[in-house]
Design a protein around this motif. Structure first.
Motif, PDB file in Angstrom:
ATOM      1  N   MET A  91      16.322  19.285  32.498  1.00 28.74           N
ATOM      2  CA  MET A  91      15.090  19.936  32.729  1.00 28.74           C
ATOM      3  C   MET A  91      13.904  19.226  32.739  1.00 28.74           C
ATOM      4  O   MET A  91      13.066  19.333  33.778  1.00 28.74           O
ATOM      5  CB  MET A  91      15.019  20.951  31.500  1.00 28.74           C
ATOM      6  N   ASN A  92      13.739  18.096  32.200  1.00 27.11           N
ATOM      7  CA  ASN A  92      12.455  17.319  32.282  1.00 27.11           C
ATOM      8  C   ASN A  92      12.409  16.802  33.762  1.00 27.11           C
ATOM      9  O   ASN A  92      11.536  16.727  34.493  1.00 27.11           O
ATOM     10  CB  ASN A  92      12.527  16.268  31.266  1.00 27.11           C
ATOM     11  N   LYS A  93      13.775  16.515  34.378  1.00 28.23           N
ATOM     12  CA  LYS A  93      13.876  15.688  35.301  1.00 28.23           C
ATOM     13  C   LYS A  93      13.409  16.625  36.592  1.00 28.23           C
ATOM     14  O   LYS A  93      12.856  16.316  37.347  1.00 28.23           O
ATOM     15  CB  LYS A  93      15.275  15.132  35.654  1.00 28.23           C
ATOM     16  N   LEU A  94      14.128  17.881  36.426  1.00 25.77           N
ATOM     17  CA  LEU A  94      13.927  18.749  37.340  1.00 25.77           C
ATOM     18  C   LEU A  94      12.310  19.291  37.678  1.00 25.77           C
ATOM     19  O   LEU A  94      11.750  19.423  38.708  1.00 25.77           O
ATOM     20  CB  LEU A  94      14.588  20.009  36.925  1.00 25.77           C
ATOM     21  N   LYS A  95      11.947  19.058  36.610  1.00 27.71           N
ATOM     22  CA  LYS A  95      10.290  19.652  36.299  1.00 27.71           C
ATOM     23  C   LYS A  95       9.378  18.414  36.988  1.00 27.71           C
ATOM     24  O   LYS A  95       8.676  18.683  37.613  1.00 27.71           O
ATOM     25  CB  LYS A  95       9.686  19.733  34.916  1.00 27.71           C
ATOM     26  N   GLN A  96       9.998  17.245  36.687  1.00 24.12           N
ATOM     27  CA  GLN A  96       9.175  16.074  37.346  1.00 24.12           C
ATOM     28  C   GLN A  96       9.402  16.109  38.891  1.00 24.12           C
ATOM     29  O   GLN A  96       8.396  15.584  39.413  1.00 24.12           O
ATOM     30  CB  GLN A  96       9.841  14.741  36.899  1.00 24.12           C
ATOM     31  N   ASP A  97      10.457  16.851  39.207  1.00 18.63           N
ATOM     32  CA  ASP A  97      10.916  16.852  40.794  1.00 18.63           C
ATOM     33  C   ASP A  97      10.033  17.870  41.235  1.00 18.63           C
ATOM     34  O   ASP A  97      10.438  18.478  42.543  1.00 18.63           O
ATOM     35  CB  ASP A  97      12.412  16.879  41.000  1.00 18.63           C
ATOM     36  N   GLY A  98       9.410  18.821  40.423  1.00 24.90           N
ATOM     37  CA  GLY A  98       8.722  19.747  40.976  1.00 24.90           C
ATOM     38  C   GLY A  98       9.267  21.120  41.140  1.00 24.90           C
ATOM     39  O   GLY A  98       9.047  22.290  41.715  1.00 24.90           O
ATOM     40  N   VAL A  99      10.591  21.159  40.390  1.00 18.56           N
ATOM     41  CA  VAL A  99      11.459  22.431  40.370  1.00 18.56           C
ATOM     42  C   VAL A  99      10.797  23.376  39.268  1.00 18.56           C
ATOM     43  O   VAL A  99      10.573  23.104  38.246  1.00 18.56           O
ATOM     44  CB  VAL A  99      13.008  22.036  39.906  1.00 18.56           C
ATOM     45  N   ASP A 100      10.692  24.760  39.936  1.00 17.65           N
ATOM     46  CA  ASP A 100      10.318  25.765  38.805  1.00 17.65           C
ATOM     47  C   ASP A 100      11.763  26.113  37.995  1.00 17.65           C
ATOM     48  O   ASP A 100      12.353  27.062  38.401  1.00 17.65           O
ATOM     49  CB  ASP A 100       9.812  27.010  39.736  1.00 17.65           C
ATOM     50  N   THR A 101      11.867  25.518  36.805  1.00 18.21           N
ATOM     51  CA  THR A 101      12.847  25.658  36.099  1.00 18.21           C
ATOM     52  C   THR A 101      13.145  27.106  35.386  1.00 18.21           C
ATOM     53  O   THR A 101      14.067  27.441  35.187  1.00 18.21           O
ATOM     54  CB  THR A 101      13.089  24.682  34.806  1.00 18.21           C
TER      55      THR A 101
END
Length: 864
Positions: A91-101
């Motif tokens: 989740m952190n990685k996705l958020k860093q990549d700008g994904v709206d989790t």
RNA sequence: GGAUGCUUAGCUCAGUUGGGAGAGCAUCGCCUUUACACGGCGGAGGUCGUGGGUUCGAGUCCCUCAGCAUCCACCA
């Protein structure tokens, strides 16, 4: 031919792939006795650290040792999906990549997570390879495998049907960051600075108030009453009356409950049943309401008036200000108190009422407690950790197993729409369209608790399961006895009626050089890859497994890794020397023990003792002790003594005896590398393959065994005499600033018959020009000095009278001390009466010898 | 509050059933001797945390206390 220097990079290259491809790691030889272990599956969250390296090296040593001992060894590898940890990382990685989790669906997330898993298990495989772990990859498993999922579902259903899993509404530890419930052991308590707030709770209809203290004012919105101890005379009259909650001005009653400690605080306690486990218990006794006042993310809910939507800590601050303005704040006290934090997110855990699944622990704990009293008791190494487990099992709470996550085994419970009915089953209900499956997943440790048998194919009665279960040994750190060892034990006892392993080896933690725990926040972690790159996997492995006592923590020390490396370099060079000395047409032959001269007999005897002691300690899993016996043999007996002596005998001996020496050198070398092999497989393999006779790999060799014909200590006395004489001469020269190769004359009195080359050895190592044999009457010959060693020896060198006098006086003093010591013992009537006869005889002999020596020395001094 | 572990050489640690204290690194002196200077040889350095006890004899077994570390349980 081996290179002149030990280059770990060259030595460790390509060997692992070769072992793996040849199938040496694959179990299944039915002609042998099975021996099995499962790896503690590492989390697919990141890189392996030194703790993993330690733990897996211990297991690899066992695996390689047992294989060399003739067992069919299965060491089963795999990874853990590590629910919370992995999901958080992704989740952190996705958020860093700008994904709206928040927009991700469950399935979308799972697709990403499986890709993540593949990537990280690849990293883990690489690290296992660089450490040289002999894992059977043909049987590798993952805790979310289909097979393991079947096992999980079966166990869940069985436990549920036996009433050992239930769904209930209880106070659980809520992590507001990861928004899931946690089990008690996933909460880390540490002392934090905090405040104790004292508030006025005004009595309704009276011009009085009660003082109530709390550390969490925001929970006041969930207060349903105040509690006092019914035996507390100060307050007993108020029971039944009402007070005004200063947070929301609601009227709440005062009740009596003996839980309240009269001596603590003000003796009045506020009761918040939905946000405190003790208050929850009180609410059950008094049938109170249990309003929940927070949202899942730790913000205040609609029950909190104007504070709705505020974070709990923000609310605390604002509420405090408001109460203060109302004049109802009495005081604030700074305190240090224990606060629970989430193991993974470090969030302050909020005790909160929610509906979760639990494992009923008492009956399962009893399985362990009973088992540890019986014949099938799991043996802990060291044994004290058995007590740790027992104490824990005696006091264990029910285990909250549901997690509000996606990454994990989804709970096999289905709720019938528009109904109270619950269906729990391995397979979904037939009319699935009328049901909704529980969206929660199980605690990661639920599936890892089945690891020793689910990985072998259970619940199917597979060949592997029948052959390799129960496993023999489990190795792990003391920090996960509760998380994992206990759960495997009761799951196995519950499902299979026997413990999952025979022994558990418990080791400690690897700390940094300053003794601190390695952690990300301190940035003091040591990367095993870096150590391997600098010093080699063998040096790292040797360091990790020979520098601590079982169960004790260890400090990482680069110095000691270097020292391990130097030891390997020593072995490398002794091998290089021996392989160079052996003739081209060397053939390994049986050695006729009767033909051995003193030093050859001596070293082979030492070798047998070493094999015996190393093996004994390997069997006890005491790798530190085992290695030190080998270390001492290599450095002292073999390199310093035998190897150097053999150089002389190889120059002067007959061809026939030269061959015997070659055989002895070969035997010692081969045995040394076979003994060090479980610790350091790479360098051992490299040397092994350079031997004149060898199999395809050292992995196909047998472990050395003691050969009785070489057990022979009759030369020990004579060898010790020789070594002492050499040492005394060297010492004399060193103390008198004489060059080591300064010539001298020696006169020696043999008390035992010397072996054949004795004088040659002595001559060569003392640079003596002449060695004269003399009889027992030692007298001072011109310029000669008596040295106190086992065999009486005189040394004659260019030395002045003053030197001789000092040395004689020094030696006299030593003899006098020895005599005094022996006399003290022998003059003690109780010693004579009670000590064993052998001990007394030993001391008497010593006394006699030292008295003789003293006489000789004093005569010499007189005649000087 | 309960439990466990540790306290031994300058530092990091071993010390197997009680019978003359060991290793690595550091340190001092000597040696570049043809396996290894990532080496060899020879030294120096310890009243084994405190105080008791058991024993002929205790670093080792028992008790006390102190310091350090860890785990468990925790009072709002």
């Amino acid at each position: 031919m081996l290179e002149t220097r030990y280059d770990h990079k060259k030595v460790e290259k390509n060997k692992y792939e070769n072992w793996k491809n040849k199938g040496y790691f694959t179990a299944g030889d039915k002609s042998k006795t099975p021996f099995s272990m499962v790896i503690p599956p590492p989390n697919v969250t990141g890189k392996l650290h030194l703790g993993h390296a330690w733990d897996t090296t211990i297991q690899d040593i066992i695996a390689r040792y047992k294989k060399a001992k003739g067992y069919d060894v299965l060491w089963l590898p795999g990874c853990d999906h590590a629910g919370i940890a992995t999901q958080a990382k992704i989740m952190n990685k996705l958020k860093q990549d700008g994904v709206d989790t928040t927009k991700l669906t469950r399935q979308e997330f799972l697709d990403i997570a499986w890709k993540w898993k593949d990537e990280y298990s690849k990293n883990i495989h690489e690290q296992w390879a660089s450490l040289g772990l002999s894992l059977d990859y043909s049987r590798e498993r993952f805790t979310l495998d289909k097979g393991l999922n079947d096992a999980v579902k079966k166990v869940f259903v069985d436990l549920y049907e036996k009433g050992l899993i239930y769904r209930g509404e209880k106070i659980t530890n809520w992590d507001p960051i990861q928004m899931t419930a946690l089990s008690n052991i996933e909460v880390i308590h540490h002392d934090d600075k905090g405040q104790f707030y004292y508030f006025k709770y005004h009595l309704v209809g009276l011009d009085k108030y009660l003082e109530v203290a709390t550390t969490r004012p925001e929970t006041m919105f969930g207060d349903v009453c105040l509690c006092v101890n019914p035996n507390d005379k100060r307050y007993v009259d108020y029971i039944g009356k009402y007070v005004i909650n200063p947070a929301n001005n609601e009227q709440i009653p005062i009740i009596g409950d003996e839980y309240v400690d009269i001596k603590f605080g003000t003796g009045v306690m506020k009761c918040t049943p939905a946000h405190d486990p003790n208050d929850f218990e009180i609410s059950k006794r008094h049938n109170l309401a249990r309003p929940i006042i927070m949202n899942k993310d730790g913000t205040m809910n609609e029950k909190c008036g104007k504070y709705v939507g505020q974070d709990r800590f923000q609310c605390r601050k604002n509420l405090l200000e408001d109460i203060k303005n109302n004049g109802d704040l009495i005081k604030i006290e700074n305190i240090v108190h224990s606060v629970g934090h989430s193991e993974r997110s470090n969030a302050v855990v909020e005790p909160m009422l929610s509906k979760q699944w639990f494992v009923k622990m008492k009956p399962l704990a009893k399985l362990i407690l009973d088992n540890q009293k019986g014949k099938n008791k799991v043996k802990f190494v060291p044994s004290r950790f058995n007590k740790v487990l027992i104490r824990w099992m005696e006091n264990v709470d029910d285990w909250c197993i549901s997690r509000q996550l996606w990454w994990g085994h989804q709970i096999p419970a289905y709720y019938k729409k528009d109904s109270q009915e619950i269906y729990v089953g391995v397979n979904p209900p037939k009319d699935i369209e009328n049901y909704v499956q529980d969206s929660d997943v199980l605690d990661t440790w639920f599936s890892s608790g089945l690891w020793p048998f689910s990985t072998l194919g259970w619940p199917n009665k597979s060949d592997d399961f029948l052959r390799y279960f129960p496993t023999d040994v489990l190795s792990t750190g003391y920090d996960i006895i509760f998380f994992w060892v206990s759960r495997m034990m009761f799951q196995s006892l519950f499902n299979l009626n026997k413990p999952p392993f025979k022994s558990v080896i418990i080791h400690g933690l690897v700390r940094d050089e300053l003794g601190r725990k390695m952690s990300k926040s301190l940035g003091n972690g040591v990367d095993p890859n870096e150590v391997i790159s600098n010093f080699g996997a063998d040096a790292l492995r040797y360091f990790l497994t020979t520098n601590s006592t079982p169960g004790q923590d260890m400090r990482y020390s680069q110095e000691k890794v270097e020292s391990s490396y130097n030891y390997l370099n020593k072995i490398w060079n002794l091998a290089r020397y021996i392989l160079n000395v052996l003739p081209n047409d060397f053939k390994n032959e049986n050695i006729d023990a009767k033909k051995l001269d003193g030093f050859e007999a001596y070293i082979l005897n030492r070798l047998q003792i070493t094999i015996k002691q190393v093996t004994r300690n390997m069997e006890k899993y005491d790798f530190n002790a085992a290695s030190s016996y080998l270390y001492n043999f290599v450095y002292d007996d073999f390199c310093s003594n035998y190897l150097e002596m053999s150089k002389i005998s190889l120059q002067i001996e007959s061809d026939e005896y030269k061959n015997i020496i070659h055989q002895v050198l070969y035997k010692c070398l081969k045995t040394i590398i076979l003994l060090i092999y479980p610790y350091c497989p790479f360098i051992s393999e490299e040397i092994y393959l350079s031997l004149p006779e060898h199999k395809e790999s050292i992995m196909l060799e047998n472990y050395p065994v003691v050969e009785r014909k070489f057990i022979n200590d009759e030369f020990d006395g004579c060898v010790n005499l020789l070594l002492d004489c050499i040492k005394d001469v060297r010492n004399y020269k060193s103390n008198h600033k004489l060059a080591p190769n300064c010539p001298c004359d020696l006169m020696i009195n043999f008390r035992v018959k010397p072996f054949k080359n004795f004088k040659n050895y002595l001559k060569r190592f003392t640079f003596a020009t002449n060695i004269e044999e003399i009889d027992t009457s030692l007298t001072n010959k011109d310029g000669a000095i008596y040295l106190h060693s086992l065999g009486d020896m005189l040394i004659k060198v260019k030395a002045n009278k003053e030197d001789l006098k000092i040395l004689l006086e020094k030696n006299i003093k030593v003899e006098q001390q020895e005599i005094l010591r022996a006399q003290n013992m022998l003059n003690n009537p109780n010693f004579i009466k009670k000590a064993p006869k052998e001990k007394i005889a030993l001391e008497e002999n010593k006394l006699k010898k030292h008295q003789e020596n003293l006489l000789t020395l004093t005569n010499q001094l007189k005649n000087l």
